[in-house]
Design an enzyme around this catalytic site. Sequence first.
Site: not given
Ligand SMILES: N[C@H](CCC[C@H](N)C(=O)O)C(=O)O
Length: 267
Positions: A149, A198, A210
């Site tokens: 992140h 994302e 996040g």
């Molecule tokens: N897009 C994120 C995975 C899903 C994370 C998100 N949906 C959550 O609730 O943490 C990634 O590629 O690391």
Amino acid sequence: MRFAFDKMHGLGNDFVIVDARRQPVAIDAARARAVADRHRGIGCDQLILIEASGEADLRMRIWNADGGEVEQCGNALRCVAALTGATRIETAGGLVAAEQGGGGITIDMGAPRFEWDAIPLAYPLDTAPLPLGWDGLAGGHALSVGNPHIVFFVPDLAAVPLDRIGPVIETDPVFPKRINVNVAEVTGPAALRLSVWERGAGLTRACGTGACATAVAAIRQGLVSGPVEVRLPGGPLVIDWTPGGTIRMTGPATHVFAGEAEWEAFA
Ligand SMILES: N[C@H](CCC[C@H](N)C(=O)O)C(=O)O
């Protein structure tokens, strides 16, 4: 061949959850994309597979809507805990603990990582803040909460065109595994507003990891004190963390319906 699934969401971040402990399942990028497709498939931000685990109650695997398998998903952890009653869940991003209480489901996400090679970055750089900027967004903090992140704090969240700038940052070569892009506004001594682009899914209604990454970055900078209410477009999560400790995320998990489908429909 027929398979059973559960459709769930965490604050509107939605999932198709398939339990492979009772039915043989093989997922690849193409099949994940086909299931996630909101016009030709079932539709979801992430496809979630539950498997047996040798070290926890179960193992949770995650594919983004673009077909990429990733390490962690906070909102899906709450959904899988609610669906199965699991209290220890193994993921590629680490082993997490889940508990169900009055205020929702609490997940201990483990400790954040701040080193450049834990994010990862393509080469050594300071991560807090990262000495880089994109279209007026600068001073971002990069960290890992099992998945990568970057977090920016701005005076006016509504003024940031995240739908345009998000994919530019997500795919910058400085992030060899790409990155989730968080833009937040401080709204109180223990309150943030957050929007997330994302990795592999684009703008979502909520992002649990996040919210964790953003709360940690804000606490580290002394912008807020924990526990922090992080308000996403789909609703609030409560994130608690103190430096040197693990992150605890609390929020809802909603079961929408159980369904069946044929794998042949998702070539
Ligand atoms: N897009 C994120 C995975 C899903 C994370 C998100 N949906 C959550 O609730 O943490 C990634 O590629 O690391």
